[in-house]
Scaffold this motif. Structure first.
Motif, PDB file in Angstrom:
ATOM      1  N   THR A  75      12.946  14.172  -0.140  1.00 29.62           N
ATOM      2  CA  THR A  75      12.579  13.780  -1.503  1.00 29.62           C
ATOM      3  C   THR A  75      12.959  12.332  -1.768  1.00 29.62           C
ATOM      4  O   THR A  75      12.171  11.576  -2.356  1.00 29.62           O
ATOM      5  N   ILE A  76      14.129  11.922  -1.333  1.00 27.46           N
ATOM      6  CA  ILE A  76      14.545  10.536  -1.503  1.00 27.46           C
ATOM      7  C   ILE A  76      13.619   9.605  -0.723  1.00 27.46           C
ATOM      8  O   ILE A  76      13.225   8.539  -1.214  1.00 27.46           O
ATOM      9  N   ALA A  77      13.232  10.001   0.484  1.00 30.21           N
ATOM     10  CA  ALA A  77      12.338   9.164   1.290  1.00 30.21           C
ATOM     11  C   ALA A  77      10.962   9.040   0.642  1.00 30.21           C
ATOM     12  O   ALA A  77      10.380   7.946   0.626  1.00 30.21           O
ATOM     13  N   TYR A  78      10.426  10.133   0.105  1.00 28.16           N
ATOM     14  CA  TYR A  78       9.124  10.065  -0.575  1.00 28.16           C
ATOM     15  C   TYR A  78       9.182   9.132  -1.781  1.00 28.16           C
ATOM     16  O   TYR A  78       8.287   8.309  -1.983  1.00 28.16           O
ATOM     17  N   PHE A  81       9.386   5.542  -0.723  1.00 29.59           N
ATOM     18  CA  PHE A  81       8.106   5.081  -0.218  1.00 29.59           C
ATOM     19  C   PHE A  81       7.149   4.735  -1.354  1.00 29.59           C
ATOM     20  O   PHE A  81       6.420   3.752  -1.284  1.00 29.59           O
ATOM     21  N   ILE A  82       7.163   5.522  -2.410  1.00 32.80           N
ATOM     22  CA  ILE A  82       6.289   5.239  -3.555  1.00 32.80           C
ATOM     23  C   ILE A  82       6.714   3.955  -4.253  1.00 32.80           C
ATOM     24  O   ILE A  82       5.886   3.125  -4.627  1.00 32.80           O
ATOM     25  N   LEU A  83       8.014   3.764  -4.427  1.00 38.38           N
ATOM     26  CA  LEU A  83       8.496   2.594  -5.158  1.00 38.38           C
ATOM     27  C   LEU A  83       8.360   1.295  -4.362  1.00 38.38           C
ATOM     28  O   LEU A  83       7.985   0.263  -4.922  1.00 38.38           O
ATOM     29  N   ARG A  84       8.649   1.335  -3.062  1.00 37.72           N
ATOM     30  CA  ARG A  84       8.717   0.089  -2.290  1.00 37.72           C
ATOM     31  C   ARG A  84       7.632  -0.060  -1.237  1.00 37.72           C
ATOM     32  O   ARG A  84       7.426  -1.142  -0.719  1.00 37.72           O
ATOM     33  N   GLY A  85       6.972   1.001  -0.877  1.00 43.48           N
ATOM     34  CA  GLY A  85       5.933   0.914   0.129  1.00 43.48           C
ATOM     35  C   GLY A  85       6.412   1.117   1.546  1.00 43.48           C
ATOM     36  O   GLY A  85       5.610   1.252   2.449  1.00 43.48           O
ATOM     37  N   ASP A  86       7.721   1.133   1.759  1.00 43.18           N
ATOM     38  CA  ASP A  86       8.265   1.441   3.075  1.00 43.18           C
ATOM     39  C   ASP A  86       9.559   2.204   2.900  1.00 43.18           C
ATOM     40  O   ASP A  86      10.175   2.201   1.846  1.00 43.18           O
ATOM     41  N   ILE A  87       9.968   2.877   3.958  1.00 42.23           N
ATOM     42  CA  ILE A  87      11.168   3.689   3.885  1.00 42.23           C
ATOM     43  C   ILE A  87      12.369   2.952   4.436  1.00 42.23           C
ATOM     44  O   ILE A  87      13.433   2.918   3.846  1.00 42.23           O
ATOM     45  N   VAL A  88      12.196   2.297   5.570  1.00 41.18           N
ATOM     46  CA  VAL A  88      13.283   1.554   6.204  1.00 41.18           C
ATOM     47  C   VAL A  88      13.116   0.083   5.860  1.00 41.18           C
ATOM     48  O   VAL A  88      12.053  -0.495   6.032  1.00 41.18           O
ATOM     49  N   GLU A  89      14.189  -0.491   5.385  1.00 39.52           N
ATOM     50  CA  GLU A  89      14.130  -1.904   4.992  1.00 39.52           C
ATOM     51  C   GLU A  89      14.492  -2.808   6.137  1.00 39.52           C
ATOM     52  O   GLU A  89      15.278  -2.560   6.960  1.00 39.52           O
TER      53      GLU A  89
END
Length: 89
Positions: A75-78, A81-89
């Protein structure tokens, strides 16, 4: 008496999973679908715990704990992804 209560609880949680699946596929926005998926994970955990109570095996409780950890992280990863467009910075 407890077997009747457990049977009613299993039916109620299964019905809740059915409604969550409907919201997952019909949800008008992506946020609605993520909330539905998170709620489905919670209901699946409840169903696993109920099955563990019916059968009396401890392995189901450990499986529910593992699913809770994976569900939280997903859930945190989804959301990230919606907010920033990627999961790993």
């Amino acid at each position: 008496m407890i077997t009747i209560a457990l049977s009613i609880a299993v039916v109620a949680v299964a019905l809740a999973l059915l409604f969550n699946g409907w919201r997952l596929f019909k949800g008008p926005a992506l946020g609605d679908r993520i909330v539905a998926l998170d709620t489905m994970v919670i209901n699946a955990i409840a169903l696993i715990v109920l099955i563990g109570m019916v059968t009396g095996r401890n392995a189901y409780f450990e499986a529910a704990l593992m699913l809770a950890m994976v569900g939280f992280v997903s859930t945190i990863a989804y959301c990230k992804f919606i907010l920033r467009g990627d999961i790993v910075e």
